[in-house]
Design an enzyme around this catalytic site. Structure first.
Site, short mmCIF file in Angstrom:
data_model
loop_
_atom_site.label_atom_id
_atom_site.label_comp_id
_atom_site.label_asym_id
_atom_site.label_seq_id
_atom_site.Cartn_x
_atom_site.Cartn_y
_atom_site.Cartn_z
N LYS A 138 13.80 2.59 10.34
CA LYS A 138 13.79 3.96 9.40
C LYS A 138 12.63 3.92 8.59
O LYS A 138 12.71 3.32 7.62
CB LYS A 138 15.17 3.98 8.85
CG LYS A 138 15.28 5.29 8.19
CD LYS A 138 16.42 5.78 7.26
CE LYS A 138 15.69 5.43 5.86
NZ LYS A 138 14.78 6.59 5.48
N GLU A 170 12.75 -7.12 -0.30
CA GLU A 170 11.39 -7.04 -0.98
C GLU A 170 11.54 -5.51 -1.87
O GLU A 170 11.54 -4.59 -1.79
CB GLU A 170 10.22 -7.00 -0.24
CG GLU A 170 8.78 -7.35 -0.99
CD GLU A 170 8.05 -6.17 -1.58
OE1 GLU A 170 8.30 -6.01 -2.74
OE2 GLU A 170 7.33 -5.50 -1.03
N GLU A 225 10.25 -0.16 -14.12
CA GLU A 225 9.29 0.02 -13.02
C GLU A 225 9.02 1.64 -13.22
O GLU A 225 9.86 2.40 -12.78
CB GLU A 225 9.71 -0.34 -11.68
CG GLU A 225 8.52 -0.28 -10.67
CD GLU A 225 8.95 -0.79 -9.34
OE1 GLU A 225 10.14 -0.60 -8.76
OE2 GLU A 225 8.27 -1.62 -8.71
N CYS A 229 4.96 -2.05 -5.70
CA CYS A 229 5.62 -3.05 -6.48
C CYS A 229 4.88 -4.16 -7.15
O CYS A 229 5.35 -4.71 -7.88
CB CYS A 229 6.81 -3.38 -5.44
SG CYS A 229 5.96 -4.05 -3.98
#
Ligand code: ADP
Length: 484
Positions: free
Chosen positions: A172, A246, A380, A281
């Site tokens: 997906k 991850e 983040e 990331c």
């Protein structure tokens, strides 16, 4: 360049049960590029059923044959890089300058796993009167869910190891970045047996949730936020299927006062915080800058940030494009507002208008001077925003560098081997780059400590996560039962 309508790839056909669609919009002009069928549970279930049916034949196909197809994917991507780069630039706002590197990385992954699978054996031992053999077997249907920031790389990180190992896949893509994946899907449909690779574009809570909840999915592989990673991990736990994750990062980039080429380090640190428009990331978003060189370095850093050319992602001179969507742009600006209240803004800190691209969310490369405990240093942001933290005591600096829930990447700049070694040793992060940043080498394990994830990608060890071991004990002669 675009089809008007993209459909899911299910069992070798572009087909769907639903008429529902969602638009793919140009990240900087707001123009509608195409419509995409919005996969729901019916499409996902059909894709999983196709992958399940394709699994016995695909897993029995010799690894060398599977590898041949992965090598074809790599060649196709190489031939089509320019076209796909332009598609991504429109779809997600990343620059045509930077995107070709995504494709080089992705191509490397297909080639790496095509080779690595040939050496990924089990083992065998001679035992009294026979042998013990451990075979590696694929798991079955892999459900893979990926984010929007680096689509080509994300697809390769999931497809290459899963398929090399003999699994079938339902992938997906992200709702903000499906187009280049759906273009690739056309080629995958040509070369793979029906059902081996299925692609179900759609939204997280619908297609994503249907995939994680499907009882025939034997492994979940996810890249995205830590929050959604937790949801995926729960889904895996409830059915006892393995999960690799991850997730997010807030990586420290540490500069020692003994660096011998300050300009080169300034360039590297700038790149580490702003590549991918800051939406990575891996980004080196917490800069630990030593007191002795603080002022000189900061002056050069500000100049470097101010000279980054912000503009249309399609202009080859542009170095910073638009973040992916208005939602993401607003999120970054909200963090900038928080930063203005809790820290010192050094440069940037605003949205930039680019004529002809008014719908884009271009964020001026931004530097804050702050402390490690501030919100902007802990969370983040996923935009070109750097938090600079002053240091002078090594132990305190290391403690702060590790004082974060994430542990994905890190950087160290020094000309002193001892500094490099003791810092690399003590950082709690899956990657430590010394005198460089963002260098993912095919074959070297990539993944996170702490809340940055579970498992490693890019490397031979990845194949362990896409296989399971079966011990087979063979006897030359039927022995007497051991209790006789
Ligand atoms: P990012 O912030 O990088 O976009 P997300 O974690 O929000 O990361 O999304 C990454 C991927 O996870 C996307 O493909 C998204 O559609 C999917 N996703 C989001 N929510 C869910 C969910 N509840 N279940 C499964 N997949 C999800």
């Amino acid at each position: 360049m675009f089809d008007s309508h993209y459909l899911p790839l299910i069992n070798g056909e572009f087909t769907a049960f639903t008429e529902e669609t969602f638009p793919a919009t140009d990240a900087t002009t707001g123009e509608r590029l195409a419509v995409i069928t919005r996969s729901g549970a019916a499409e996902v279930d059909a894709a999983v059923a196709a992958a399940k049916a394709a699994f016995p034949a695909w897993s029995a196909t010799p690894a060398a044959e599977r590898a041949k197809l992965l090598l074809k994917v790599a060649d196709w991507l190489e031939e089509n890089t320019e076209r796909l780069v332009r598609i991504d630039a429109h779809d997600i706002g990343r620059t045509v300058f930077e995107l070709p590197q995504d494709y080089r990385q992705a191509i490397g992954q297909y080639r790496f796993f095509a080779s690595a699978i040939s050496t990924h054996d089990g083992w065998n031992n001679v035992t009294p009167g026979g042998w013990a053999i451990a075979k590696r077997e694929p798991l079955g249907v892999v459900g893979a869910i990926i984010p929007w920031n680096v689509p080509a790389i994300m697809v390769s990180f999931k497809l290459a190891p899963a398929l090399a190992a003999g699994n079938t896949v339902v992938l997906k893509p992200d709702e903000n970045a499906s187009l280049s994946t759906l273009e690739l899907a056309k080629y995958l449909a040509e070369i793979f047996p029906a059902g081996v690779v299925n692609v179900v574009p759609g939204f997280g809570e619908e297609a994503g949730a249907a995939l994680t909840g499907n009882p025939d999915v034997a492994k979940l592989a996810f890249t995205g936020s830590t929050e959604v990673g937790r949801i995926i991990a729960h889904a895996g736990a409830s059915r006892l299927v393995p999960v690799t994750l991850e997730l997010g990062g807030k990586s420290p980039n540490i500069v020692f006062p003994d660096i011998d080429d300050i300009d080169a380090v300034v360039d590297n640190v700038t790149f580490a915080a702003t590549f991918c428009n800051g939406q990575s990331c891996l980004a080196g978003t917490r800069l630990f800058l030593h007191d002795d060189i603080y002022d000189t370095f900061m002056e050069k850093l500000v100049t470097a940030f101010r000279s980054i050319r912000v503009g249309s992602p399609l202009d080859p001179e542009t170095r910073l494009g638009s973040v992916v969507s208005p939602k993401q742009g607003e999120r970054v600006l909200k963090y900038i507002e928080t930063g203005k209240a809790e820290a010192k803004l050094i440069t940037g800190g605003e949205r930039v208008e680019v004529p002809g691209h008014e719908a884009g969310w271009f964020i001026a490369p931004t530097i804050f001077e702050t402390t490690n405990d501030s919100t902007i240093a802990q969370e983040e942001i996923f935009g070109p925003v750097l938090s600079v933290i002053r240091w002078n005591d090594f132990d305190t600096m290391i403690e702060q560098a590790n004082d974060i829930r994430y542990g994905l990447a890190s950087g160290v700049y020094t000309s002193n081997l001892r500094n490099a070694m003791r810092t690399a040793d003590r950082l709690q992060a899956g990657q430590v780059w010394v005198n460089q940043y963002v260098n993912l080498v095919d074959g070297s394990p990539f993944g996170g400590y702490k809340e940055s994830g579970l498992g490693r990608e890019v490397a031979k060890e990845t194949l362990d996560a896409y296989t399971q071991l079966k011990s087979v004990m063979l006897a030359e002669q039927v022995p007497p039962p051991f209790y006789v």
